[in-house]
Design a protein around this motif. Sequence first.
Motif, PDB file in Angstrom:
ATOM      1  N   GLY A  28      37.601  33.205  35.414  1.00 30.48           N
ATOM      2  CA  GLY A  28      36.451  33.901  34.872  1.00 30.48           C
ATOM      3  C   GLY A  28      36.571  35.395  35.095  1.00 30.48           C
ATOM      4  N   PHE A  29      35.496  36.087  34.784  1.00 28.78           N
ATOM      5  CA  PHE A  29      35.451  37.542  34.934  1.00 28.78           C
ATOM      6  C   PHE A  29      35.152  37.916  36.371  1.00 28.78           C
ATOM      7  CE2 PHE A  29      32.901  41.478  35.043  1.00 28.78           C
ATOM      8  CZ  PHE A  29      33.792  42.358  34.441  1.00 28.78           C
ATOM      9  N   GLY A  30      35.890  38.888  36.886  1.00 32.15           N
ATOM     10  CA  GLY A  30      35.626  39.486  38.191  1.00 32.15           C
ATOM     11  C   GLY A  30      35.463  40.979  37.976  1.00 32.15           C
ATOM     12  N   GLY A  31      34.317  41.519  38.306  1.00 30.02           N
ATOM     13  CA  GLY A  31      33.993  42.907  38.008  1.00 30.02           C
ATOM     14  C   GLY A  31      34.807  43.937  38.771  1.00 30.02           C
ATOM     15  N   GLN A  91      39.681  30.160  30.476  1.00 26.76           N
ATOM     16  CA  GLN A  91      39.692  31.326  31.351  1.00 26.76           C
ATOM     17  C   GLN A  91      40.774  31.123  32.411  1.00 26.76           C
ATOM     18  OE1 GLN A  91      36.140  33.678  31.761  1.00 26.76           O
ATOM     19  NE2 GLN A  91      34.926  31.812  31.546  1.00 26.76           N
ATOM     20  N   ILE A  92      41.570  32.161  32.592  1.00 27.76           N
ATOM     21  CA  ILE A  92      42.691  32.135  33.529  1.00 27.76           C
ATOM     22  C   ILE A  92      42.201  32.678  34.874  1.00 27.76           C
ATOM     23  CG2 ILE A  92      45.041  33.015  33.925  1.00 27.76           C
ATOM     24  CD1 ILE A  92      44.673  31.124  31.421  1.00 27.76           C
ATOM     25  N   TRP A 109      40.175  39.788  34.168  1.00 27.52           N
ATOM     26  CA  TRP A 109      39.756  38.731  33.243  1.00 27.52           C
ATOM     27  C   TRP A 109      40.833  38.493  32.223  1.00 27.52           C
ATOM     28  CZ3 TRP A 109      35.344  39.499  29.178  1.00 27.52           C
ATOM     29  CH2 TRP A 109      34.798  38.266  28.798  1.00 27.52           C
ATOM     30  N   GLN A 110      41.102  37.221  31.978  1.00 24.87           N
ATOM     31  CA  GLN A 110      41.957  36.793  30.877  1.00 24.87           C
ATOM     32  C   GLN A 110      41.337  35.519  30.325  1.00 24.87           C
ATOM     33  OE1 GLN A 110      45.668  36.598  33.196  1.00 24.87           O
ATOM     34  NE2 GLN A 110      46.535  38.078  31.763  1.00 24.87           N
ATOM     35  N   ILE A 111      40.990  35.570  29.067  1.00 21.45           N
ATOM     36  CA  ILE A 111      40.442  34.391  28.393  1.00 21.45           C
ATOM     37  C   ILE A 111      41.225  34.210  27.096  1.00 21.45           C
ATOM     38  CG2 ILE A 111      38.530  35.803  27.504  1.00 21.45           C
ATOM     39  CD1 ILE A 111      36.834  33.249  27.372  1.00 21.45           C
ATOM     40  N   VAL A 112      41.771  33.018  26.904  1.00 18.62           N
ATOM     41  CA  VAL A 112      42.643  32.740  25.765  1.00 18.62           C
ATOM     42  C   VAL A 112      42.087  31.590  24.932  1.00 18.62           C
ATOM     43  CG1 VAL A 112      44.675  33.574  27.032  1.00 18.62           C
ATOM     44  CG2 VAL A 112      44.121  31.132  27.068  1.00 18.62           C
ATOM     45  N   ASN A 113      42.730  31.382  23.791  1.00 15.92           N
ATOM     46  CA  ASN A 113      42.386  30.286  22.872  1.00 15.92           C
ATOM     47  C   ASN A 113      40.957  30.391  22.339  1.00 15.92           C
ATOM     48  OD1 ASN A 113      44.979  29.457  23.472  1.00 15.92           O
ATOM     49  ND2 ASN A 113      44.334  27.881  24.906  1.00 15.92           N
TER      50      ASN A 113
END
Length: 186
Positions: A126-129, A117-118, A87-91
């Motif tokens: 988005g998030f990947g567990g 989300q990158i 997961w990478q979420i910016v701004n």
Amino acid sequence: MFKSLTLVTLLSISFSSITLADTFTLSSKDIAEGEFMAKAQEFNGFGCSGGDLSPQLAWSGAPEGTKSFAITAYDPDAPTGSGWWHWQIVNIPHTVNEIAAGAGSAKKGSAPEGSVQIANDFGYRGFGGACPPEGHGIHHYRFTVHALSVEKLELPQEASGALTGYMINANTIATSTIESLYKRDK
């Protein structure tokens, strides 16, 4: 001698209070430092059958000059030669100091307004567990909030995890991390 010792003690106490007041901290109701994550944070796919739910995260004590935040979730133990971006979420606006469980869902659109989300290493935004290979042992998942010195990271539409990580690190004032664990037995 007594006056010098008292002055040093008072200065130490004052400095410690300032340092503690300015500490940037990350907390979560869903994950904990050095503890195994729940099945809710396991990926759903690639042979895994978890809830694929990003954890609730809250942070406080952002340093002066913080203009935005970024969150990353990274597994350095993935057998890829380069780890695995979950997961990478910016701004994330500087006014936000908490995200709810599931905010990383690519389907729900519940990430903070204005954030981006990158694409993760599973190939979607988005998030990947967690989904380490069966029998590969314990993997360490580093959930990090970054206080950034810029309001917005200028990234291309299809930015890679490496480029995003570079831009985050180039603009980071402070970070706080929770390192959680996960493994899949055979």
